[in-house]
Scaffold this motif. Sequence first.
Motif, PDB file in Angstrom:
ATOM      1  N   PRO A   1       0.929  -1.206   0.178  1.00 13.62           N
ATOM      2  CA  PRO A   1       0.125   0.099   0.054  1.00 13.62           C
ATOM      3  C   PRO A   1       0.949   1.057   0.014  1.00 13.62           C
ATOM      4  CG  PRO A   1      -0.658  -1.405   1.716  1.00 13.62           C
ATOM      5  CD  PRO A   1       0.682  -2.106   1.215  1.00 13.62           C
ATOM      6  N   LEU A   2       0.462   2.141  -0.714  1.00 17.64           N
ATOM      7  CA  LEU A   2       1.016   3.574  -0.798  1.00 17.64           C
ATOM      8  C   LEU A   2       0.581   4.551  -0.394  1.00 17.64           C
ATOM      9  CD1 LEU A   2       2.583   3.293  -4.292  1.00 17.64           C
ATOM     10  CD2 LEU A   2       3.569   2.649  -2.323  1.00 17.64           C
ATOM     11  N   GLY A   3      -0.547   4.243   0.854  1.00 18.41           N
ATOM     12  CA  GLY A   3      -1.668   5.418   1.427  1.00 18.41           C
ATOM     13  C   GLY A   3      -2.816   4.863   1.844  1.00 18.41           C
TER      14      GLY A   3
ATOM     15  N   ASN B   1      -1.636  -0.309  11.278  1.00 17.64           N
ATOM     16  CA  ASN B   1      -2.116   0.868  12.036  1.00 17.64           C
ATOM     17  C   ASN B   1      -3.336   1.506  11.283  1.00 17.64           C
ATOM     18  OD1 ASN B   1      -0.417   0.588  14.070  1.00 17.64           O
ATOM     19  ND2 ASN B   1       1.271   1.800  13.180  1.00 17.64           N
ATOM     20  N   LEU B   2      -2.929   1.590   9.828  1.00 19.98           N
ATOM     21  CA  LEU B   2      -4.332   2.229   9.248  1.00 19.98           C
ATOM     22  C   LEU B   2      -5.658   1.496   9.349  1.00 19.98           C
ATOM     23  CD1 LEU B   2      -5.011   4.449   7.126  1.00 19.98           C
ATOM     24  CD2 LEU B   2      -4.506   2.898   5.565  1.00 19.98           C
TER      25      LEU B   2
ATOM     26  N   ARG C   1     -13.464   7.550  10.350  1.00 21.67           N
ATOM     27  CA  ARG C   1     -12.188   7.473   9.249  1.00 21.67           C
ATOM     28  C   ARG C   1     -11.046   7.254  10.264  1.00 21.67           C
ATOM     29  NH1 ARG C   1     -12.891  11.352   4.842  1.00 21.67           N
ATOM     30  NH2 ARG C   1     -14.292   9.985   4.202  1.00 21.67           N
ATOM     31  N   GLY C   2     -10.206   6.328   9.795  1.00 24.06           N
ATOM     32  CA  GLY C   2      -8.979   5.896  10.323  1.00 24.06           C
ATOM     33  C   GLY C   2      -7.789   6.603   9.613  1.00 24.06           C
ATOM     34  N   TYR C   3      -6.954   7.005  10.253  1.00 25.61           N
ATOM     35  CA  TYR C   3      -5.862   7.518   9.717  1.00 25.61           C
ATOM     36  C   TYR C   3      -4.357   6.988  10.146  1.00 25.61           C
ATOM     37  CZ  TYR C   3      -8.541  11.471   8.001  1.00 25.61           C
ATOM     38  OH  TYR C   3      -9.743  12.098   7.423  1.00 25.61           O
TER      39      TYR C   3
END
Length: 621
Positions: free
Chosen positions: A139-141, A558-559, A587-589
């Motif tokens: 994943p890149l974000g 963590n995301l 929403r998770g950051y």
Amino acid sequence: MLNTFIIILFSLFNTENLGGVSKVTSAKIRKPKTLELNILSRDLLYRQLDVTGINAAGDTITLQDKQAAGALSLGFLYSVSKHFAFSFTIKFQGDGEDRNDSIVSVISPVNYPDPNDHQANRISLGFGDFIISGKFSQPLGNSLYLGTSPFLGVPLGEDTFGIVKDASSSPRQYTGGYFRRLSSKNVYGGLKLLFSVIPDERVGIHFNIGYTTSRFGGESDYVSYGAATEIIPGSVQPYIAFYGRYYLHDKKEGGVYRFGQGFNFIEGGLSFASSSGVKFTLGINTTIGTFSTRRVATDFPEWTPNFGVYLSLGYTQPEKKEEIQIPVMKTGEIAGRIFDKRTGAPVFARVSVKIDTTYVETVSDSITGEYRIKDIPEGIFVIKVTAPGYREQGATVAVREKETTVRDFALFKVITKKIPKGTLTGKVQEKSTGRPLYAKISFVGSNIKPVYTDSATGIFKIDLPEGTYALKVEAEGYIPQARPVVIERGESKIENFSLLKKGMRLIFRNIYFDLGKATIKPQSFAVLDSIAKMLKENPNIIVEIQGHTDNVGSEEYNLELSQRRAEAVKNYLVQVHGIDPLRLIARGYGEYRPIAPNNTPEGRAQNRRVEFVILGTTEEQ
């Protein structure tokens, strides 16, 4: 027509690209320990062509042929982790030609070595290849994914391409393929690069480019490519895909070139998904673009399909959702009637019950005098009844689980010459900082003029006749707040207001979860209850619940954990306190928005938090 029908039955799709759209692979891997099965896939490739030849009498005739090819496949993909998955596929292939001597218009002159043999149909069926594929994903974000997919193909069929198995049969049977190989000559391998954009898990956009080598003894090196777009949520999921292949060089067999330069396909279709994990896909494809093709053999023209039909039946292991445990409270209710002691007429009154340190209030019906307070915890409580012009009354009541405790009140009227008054005072401040605000306090539905707070202290004060009022507090740049207030004779009532503004950020670090889970610990309920009280005091605001973590663990872990924890907080507010779910956005950051360095325990503790951001009000929607 019989051999064409048989080919259609066995023209099934190549499943080496499990985990994507048609022949285009997604760079994203589903959740770990997830199994995907391709129970059945079908991809019919079909062409109808006109060929001109000369018969034994020397007459020129035009012949109409029908050709079909495809492969039956069975495969599965297993997601080992968020970064790695693998799949196995086995194929059964077929091709054939239905020859016809009907006369049609002349298209192009091509001579068959034996035109009179044209009516003999051809068919070939046999095993294809066994394909092993892997997929690595990063994943890149929140919405971008990059991946690679190495693969290895092992031939299962015989190397007998173009050999007649039974010349007397109808249709004429061939082994190893009639106009293309059913199985590769040798082991081959390659690598594909994958890139996907999946914003908000609603739309998937995928890009592939790959290279297949003949260094293991295969036929020809080639570059494969593809792009696809799909709509992800819902039971009906449309998609469109483009894919193709470009050969880098040719090899001869018996003095004849086997390949042209390549081909392109465009495909559109629909997938029908069920909550049980079963998914059925129907697509239609056709060739596009022009390549410089070469003839495959001397007795028929190059083979380029006119169109294809893609069918697929698959199964994906459903995701197990983690349930939050919410404490079940034993409750009952209090009900009764309030009336005038002398006349028996119903009285409009305020009824309040003190539960711990909080008062639960309601008012009686002005026509019937009846009142009802629901969801009172089991126990003994003091109930108080007040009404303008009547003496206050109180009583002790016992509440039992799932029962209604009935308590009526007969009020005595108070005769007075003076209008009874009380005092209302309080403070208006900003919720996040406590800074005093200059605000306007209005009494909606009455003729009482508004009052204003002191700009330096935020304090206001006014004497009011006893009664019930609807207060509205407004300050420039802040979201208005409304609240009912009851003023009693000789009472000094204190009502404080904490106002919110659009974009305001409220940080809570004392919301605790079980280690590595989204299960809320009981010691966090008091904080969540105070947040629910704020939402009820501001019934029109829309908030975003943001989950944040420190940098311990992988970024994607963590995301995902922060998203699940934000959802758990939302579910608690909706299920326990009845907050409208449309007002809450979870929403998770992950670790992407730290507010302190992560190189100290204190900094990491500050970064593990839940934030509430005010997005606006329902009136703005």
